[in-house]
Design a protein around this motif. Structure first.
Motif, short mmCIF file in Angstrom:
data_model
loop_
_atom_site.label_atom_id
_atom_site.label_comp_id
_atom_site.label_asym_id
_atom_site.label_seq_id
_atom_site.Cartn_x
_atom_site.Cartn_y
_atom_site.Cartn_z
N LEU A 14 21.56 18.05 -23.58
CA LEU A 14 20.81 17.93 -24.97
C LEU A 14 21.76 18.16 -25.83
CD1 LEU A 14 17.92 20.51 -23.92
CD2 LEU A 14 17.84 18.02 -24.18
N CYS A 27 23.94 14.54 -25.87
CA CYS A 27 23.39 12.83 -25.67
C CYS A 27 23.43 12.29 -27.04
CB CYS A 27 22.06 13.21 -25.12
SG CYS A 27 20.90 13.95 -26.54
N CYS A 54 12.05 20.93 -28.61
CA CYS A 54 12.60 20.36 -29.92
C CYS A 54 13.27 19.07 -29.73
CB CYS A 54 13.77 21.26 -30.35
SG CYS A 54 12.94 22.92 -31.14
N THR A 55 14.07 18.70 -28.57
CA THR A 55 14.45 17.29 -28.63
C THR A 55 13.41 16.48 -28.23
OG1 THR A 55 16.39 18.29 -27.25
CG2 THR A 55 15.90 16.03 -26.69
N SER A 72 12.37 15.66 -31.88
CA SER A 72 13.22 15.07 -32.69
C SER A 72 13.12 13.39 -32.19
CB SER A 72 14.69 15.48 -32.34
OG SER A 72 15.08 15.04 -31.01
N SER A 73 12.79 13.26 -31.17
CA SER A 73 12.31 11.64 -30.84
C SER A 73 11.23 11.18 -31.74
CB SER A 73 12.17 11.27 -29.45
OG SER A 73 10.96 12.08 -29.06
N ARG A 84 17.76 19.09 -34.57
CA ARG A 84 18.97 19.14 -34.04
C ARG A 84 19.58 20.77 -34.25
NH1 ARG A 84 20.82 17.10 -29.79
NH2 ARG A 84 22.85 17.33 -30.37
N ILE A 88 17.70 22.82 -31.84
CA ILE A 88 18.06 22.50 -30.65
C ILE A 88 19.47 23.71 -30.39
CG2 ILE A 88 19.30 20.98 -29.09
CD1 ILE A 88 17.23 18.83 -30.25
N MET A 101 16.01 9.63 -26.44
CA MET A 101 15.85 11.10 -26.66
C MET A 101 14.68 11.46 -26.03
SD MET A 101 18.49 12.27 -28.75
CE MET A 101 17.45 13.57 -29.92
N GLY A 152 14.80 14.81 -23.24
CA GLY A 152 13.83 15.95 -23.26
C GLY A 152 13.08 16.17 -22.12
#
Length: 300
Positions: free
Chosen positions: A53, A56, A116-117, A120-121, A133, A136, A195, A199
């Motif tokens: 995470l 990446c 959260c990942t 974020s996408s 981020r 994260i 992403m 995730g």
């Protein structure tokens, strides 16, 4: 279930009876037992998810520069804000785990970072991506600060080096896989999809971690009084050697991460003109760290 922390093996007096030695074996997790395998596998999954995470985003930085019209330094913020918040979070999540327990903090950290990942996408703006981020990095501090403490409390002293080496090996595989997966995927799909895949994999790792990690047997809750927290922090600087180790790690990791941040820009441009997939494959150099971490931990 016993809750008292057992003495280290070398602290047991020579005249200790067989009952004391048997008690030591009952409390600590020993190599070769199912509990040891579950612990190592769980921490391996945790380390894998943490570094996958975290790193990446490195292969996709040139793509982010193009999409958002930002330069290389601005693009690198996608990693810098995460590592910065992780460093800050280490000062908080460690003491919290001293109060409420090791496993709950680590489980919450992994699930929060994975979610959260995924979020974020779906962010429509660069600012939104950076906020996710940062969250994260803050979440991942809950595993980075606690994992080795858990191992030191639960694993038999003779096997701690091996267990920590295997955990760091999981970190190496995670760092490699996160870079490799996104580095290859973004040649075929959008970085948003890449992403989302990372995730999802982290969410699976978090579920495995939660299910198989043994509950703490030697944990004892401590106070969250500010004075005790300050004492715990300053204690590390009373040793003459530890600050030098901190500085060494800061310099080495800083140089290492910076190299991977910007090497993609160089290799994608002339005279190399490599494809993105080949730049992503650079992360296979991590394979050497997987072996060396476990081997050196065992030797130590």
């Amino acid at each position: 279930m016993k809750t008292a922390v057992a003495p280290l093996a070398h602290e047991i007096p020579p005249a200790a009876d067989d009952d004391a030695l048997a008690e030591l074996q009952e409390i600590y997790i020993e190599k070769g037992t199912p509990a040891f395998m579950r612990t190592v596998l769980a921490l391996f999954c945790g380390g894998f998810a943490t570094f996958a995470l975290l790193y990446c985003v490195q292969p996709m930085m040139p793509l982010l520069s193009h999409e958002y019209g930002i330069n290389a330094a601005q693009s690198s913020l996608i990693l810098s804000v995460a590592t910065g918040m992780l460093a800050f979070g280490l000062l908080i999540t460690g003491p919290i785990s001293d109060r409420i327990g090791r496993k709950p903090v680590m489980v919450a950290a992994l699930f929060a970072a994975a979610l959260c990942t995924i979020a974020s996408s779906m962010m429509p703006s660069w600012q939104g991506v950076l906020i996710m981020r940062a969250l994260i990095g803050l979440s991942l501090s809950g595993l980075a600060a606690v994992a080795m403490t858990y191992l030191s409390e639960e694993i038999h002293p003779q096997h701690i080096g091996l267990a920590m080496g295997l955990y760091i090996g999981g970190n190496a595989i995670g760092g490699m896989s996160g870079r490799l997966i996104t580095g290859v995927l973004i040649d075929f799909v959008s970085w948003h999809t890449a992403m989302l895949v990372i995730g999802g994999l982290a969410l699976i790792a978090a579920a495995v971690f939660w299910k198989i990690l043994p509950e703490s047997r030697n944990f004892r809750a401590r106070s969250l009084h500010p004075r005790s927290l300050l004492d715990g922090f300053t204690m590390h600087f009373r040793d003459a050697g530890l600050p030098l180790l901190f500085l060494e790690a800061f310099v080495l990791m800083g140089a290492f991460v910076t190299l991977f941040n910007y090497i993609g820009y160089r290799l994608l441009a002339a005279p190399y003109n490599l494809d993105q997939v080949f730049v992503g494959l650079l992360s296979v150099v991590y394979l050497s760290g997987i072996y060396s971490s476990a081997k050196i931990g065992s030797l130590a």
